[in-house]
Write a protein that holds these residues in place. Structure first.
Motif, mmCIF file in Angstrom:
data_model
loop_
_atom_site.group_PDB
_atom_site.id
_atom_site.type_symbol
_atom_site.label_atom_id
_atom_site.label_comp_id
_atom_site.label_asym_id
_atom_site.label_seq_id
_atom_site.Cartn_x
_atom_site.Cartn_y
_atom_site.Cartn_z
ATOM 1 N N SER A 7 0.825 -1.208 0.000
ATOM 2 C CA SER A 7 0.000 0.000 0.000
ATOM 3 C C SER A 7 0.858 1.256 0.000
ATOM 4 N N TRP A 47 -3.743 2.302 -1.944
ATOM 5 C CA TRP A 47 -4.198 1.452 -0.850
ATOM 6 C C TRP A 47 -5.416 0.668 -1.335
ATOM 7 N N GLU A 48 -5.592 -0.519 -0.785
ATOM 8 C CA GLU A 48 -6.718 -1.347 -1.225
ATOM 9 C C GLU A 48 -8.065 -0.676 -0.973
ATOM 10 N N HIS A 49 -8.167 0.125 0.089
ATOM 11 C CA HIS A 49 -9.467 0.746 0.359
ATOM 12 C C HIS A 49 -9.899 1.711 -0.737
ATOM 13 N N TYR A 70 -9.786 1.075 -3.986
ATOM 14 C CA TYR A 70 -10.264 0.434 -5.220
ATOM 15 C C TYR A 70 -10.846 -0.967 -5.047
ATOM 16 N N TYR A 71 -10.667 -1.605 -3.900
ATOM 17 C CA TYR A 71 -10.959 -3.035 -3.818
ATOM 18 C C TYR A 71 -12.437 -3.365 -4.004
ATOM 19 N N GLN A 84 -11.375 -5.350 -6.965
ATOM 20 C CA GLN A 84 -10.765 -6.455 -6.229
ATOM 21 C C GLN A 84 -9.238 -6.380 -6.331
ATOM 22 N N TYR A 85 -8.603 -7.447 -6.776
ATOM 23 C CA TYR A 85 -7.139 -7.469 -6.828
ATOM 24 C C TYR A 85 -6.584 -6.849 -8.110
ATOM 25 N N ARG A 135 -5.464 -4.200 -9.590
ATOM 26 C CA ARG A 135 -4.997 -2.827 -9.405
ATOM 27 C C ARG A 135 -4.782 -2.113 -10.746
ATOM 28 N N TYR A 139 -7.789 -0.335 -11.995
ATOM 29 C CA TYR A 139 -8.028 0.893 -11.229
ATOM 30 C C TYR A 139 -7.103 2.010 -11.692
#
Length: 256
Positions: free
Chosen positions: A176, A218-220, A222-223, A227-228, A230, A233
């Protein structure tokens, strides 16, 4: 006050097998729809207010649903009203009663002790998210213009080269963090990245300068939507950049 609702309805069927005179019969019972529709309510950005303190949230000039389908309303609401709000409140707590309490956020970042994880993470989280939300735009200008366009041509040879390098930096960043377009101390544009909530205004930054464009990886961020994936995104990010705001940031940076 505009609110968004996610409606959920359902029908349930029960299948019951029983024996009557050695004949198997099946009874189907239909359960009617609930009389009151279940709703998930989503507020609006102006409803989100930080606790009293030195810093407050940057107000959005767009609604949570403005970036759809590139970023969903649920993602933006979660990012803004939970993560950004949390960093703001925790920053105010971390600097209360210290010599950082009455400074600008840029001064806080420049002067804080980077070994103080509470101050560093929350000051970075506040500044980084403030910039990120300001450079998003529902109607992207497509490409920068005027002095920023000229600077990108000069420092990256072309806009396409810049995009390729920026996406590459974002794709290879482990874990992240953030990817930045900055104006360095010599006035040149550079692409750099930082881990966690660090940024190029901090004394521990490997490349220091004034950020004008920020991508939250950070995953928050785009997740919920990607999801994974990236890379998807990152690609979508370039369709929702408010280049006029980035140009304003550039003009401000070179004037300092």
């Amino acid at each position: 006050m505009k609110k968004h609702f996610l409606k959920v309805s359902y029908v349930v069927f029960f299948f019951i097998l029983f024996s009557c005179n050695k004949k198997k019969l099946t009874e189907v019972v239909e359960v009617p729809l609930p009389s009151a529709t279940e709703k998930i309510t989503m507020g609006v950005p102006d409803d989100v207010v930080a606790d009293d303190g030195s810093f407050q949230l940057e107000k959005l000039n767009y609604g949570y649903d403005a970036m759809a389908p590139h970023l969903s309303a649920m993602t933006l609401e979660n990012h803004y009203s939970k993560h950004y709000l949390s960093y703001t409140n925790k920053l105010n707590e971390a600097i209360a009663g210290t010599n950082l309490e009455n400074l600008t956020i840029e001064e806080v970042l420049n002067q804080l002790d980077t070994n103080n994880e509470e101050q560093k993470n929350n000051a970075g989280g506040y500044y980084n998210h403030s910039l990120y939300f300001k450079i998003l735009g529902a109607k992207s200008a497509g490409k920068p213009k005027d002095s920023l366009a000229t600077a990108i041509e000069k420092d990256f040879e072309s806009f396409d080269n810049f995009v390729t390098q920026f996406k590459g930096e974002a794709t290879k960043l482990f874990g992240s963090g953030w990817v930045w377009l900055i104006v360095d101390r010599s006035g040149k544009l550079q692409i750099t990245s930082t881990a966690n909530q660090d940024n190029p205004l901090m004394r521990n930054a490997k490349v220091q300068g004034k950020p004008i464009l920020a991508l939250d990886v950070w995953e928050h961020a785009y997740y919920l939507d990607y999801q994974y994936k990236r890379k998807n995104y990152i690609d979508a990010f370039f369709t929702i950049i408010n280049w006029r705001k980035v140009e304003e940031n550039y003009e401000e940076a070179i004037a300092q």
